[in-house]
Design an enzyme around this catalytic site. Sequence first.
Site, PDB file in Angstrom:
ATOM      1  N   ARG A  18       0.806  -1.234   0.000  1.00 21.28           N
ATOM      2  CA  ARG A  18       0.000   0.000   0.000  1.00 21.28           C
ATOM      3  C   ARG A  18       0.832   1.274   0.000  1.00 21.28           C
ATOM      4  NH1 ARG A  18      -4.153   0.018   4.522  1.00 21.28           N
ATOM      5  NH2 ARG A  18      -3.182  -1.846   5.370  1.00 21.28           N
ATOM      6  N   ASN A 361      35.929  39.346  10.550  1.00 20.45           N
ATOM      7  CA  ASN A 361      34.675  39.809   9.972  1.00 20.45           C
ATOM      8  C   ASN A 361      34.649  39.527   8.478  1.00 20.45           C
ATOM      9  OD1 ASN A 361      32.157  41.614  10.521  1.00 20.45           O
ATOM     10  ND2 ASN A 361      33.051  42.330   8.596  1.00 20.45           N
TER      11      ASN A 361
END
Length: 454
Positions: A18, A361
């Site tokens: 199924r 950064n």
Amino acid sequence: MTRRPLACIVLAAGKGTRMKSALPKVLHPIGGMPMLKHVLATAEALNPERIVVVVGPGMDNVAQAAAPHATVVQERQAGTGDAVAAARPLLEEFAGDVLVLYGDTPLIRAETLGSMVEARGTAADPAVVVMGMRPADPGAYGRLITGEGGLERIVEFLDASPEERALGLCNAGFMAFDGARMWGIIEGIGNANAKGEYYLTDAVEVARAKGWNCAAVEGPVEDALGVNSRAELAALEKIFQGRMRRAAMENGATLVDPDTVWFSPDTVIGRDVLVGPNVFFGPGVVVEDGAEIRAFCHFEGARIGAGAQIGPYARMRPGTVVGEGCHIGNFVELKNTVMANGSKANHLSYLGDADIGSGTNIGAGTITCNYDGFLKHRTTIGDGVFVGTHSTLVAPVTLESGSYVAAATVITRTVPADSLAVARARQENKEGWAPRFRARKLAEKAAKAAAKKG
Ligand code: UD1
Ligand code: CA
């Protein structure tokens, strides 16, 4: 209390028609992990001496998922009793307790199984302990028939009388056997029933006929829910996610909108972690204490350090380690990248195969060019580096500590410590150019209009 040795049999021979799938049912995932693996993980948590998985013919992928546990093949699907019998050669001599589990019921919990094993060890010495449950709608479940002496019989729905069908106590499926008596019982199971199958459930009647006791232990319905269709798979996924969300919150994390946060079975979320809405945790993710995960982030194979801030809209891919207090902002992707404490990449970047130091950064739009079409290369960035906006870092390349990279620079060679790298065309200003340009364009436009008029 010293526990008797334990073995587990996991039935996984069903094709799962199924599901309408090329993949065997038990390999369909819940939380990204095959259902069978959920069952095996729960079985493993009970520390059994051995786990035997019963597979169907040709289910090599199921056997692979079961490894390192042993597998046996059930040659034809002749029922749950026949499936258990297939495991006999590997457990014939096993004298401890034997638990029977199912590959398509992934929500079963170790505590629930523990209570069954405990019942097996009681003075009544039941040969078989069956998990019972009381679902709101008993539907087509097998029914447990109990009497004074405990569990007397299990009747399958198709074979049950109207009175039996009216009983609320159902067979959840899980069973604990006394290994010493088990095979004598399994041998006694026949197939004279509505389906012509060997029902494992008949074990109870066979044991009683031999004069042995059987018992039922009630457990939560949720633990016994099985998957037969894609819709049931989705329903169980919801329940599994609910368990993970509750566990994360019980552990001290805040989930702003729990229903929208998705976990993998192995996700580790620390205390005081704040998780915003719509966040997905794939496999292999650890988020340390106090980190903030903003909305719409996607994680896989990543470790996020304490107090870090991630997102919104960030993607952390496998091999990512983000240090304490780092900031990763919107539309930033990290892959196989280690970023040390306190560094930032706040906007629109791809950082792949990179080692980034602390206090560095990374400017908006910075891209590591890590792939040359054949091989991946690493980018190494030191501590306290400032990478200007829209920089292109062509790997392999190194930016040494304390260096600066000017905005829009293409870096192809090492940037030495504490230096500035600029690699872009120098700016040129043409004074008074704009009015001359505008006058010329207006004249062109007027000439064109005049020509059209005629
Ligand atoms: C079974 C029980 C039923 C119980 C229900 C709970 C039997 C006969 N019935 O019914 O009492 O209420 O579970 O969900 O046990 N399997 C094999 N080989 C086989 C047959 C089955 O490996 O030959 C596996 C299936 O893949 C599945 C499990 O055993 O994982 C259960 O089989 P299934 O046919 O689903 O049994 P139910 O009809 O649900
Ligand atoms: Ca079933």
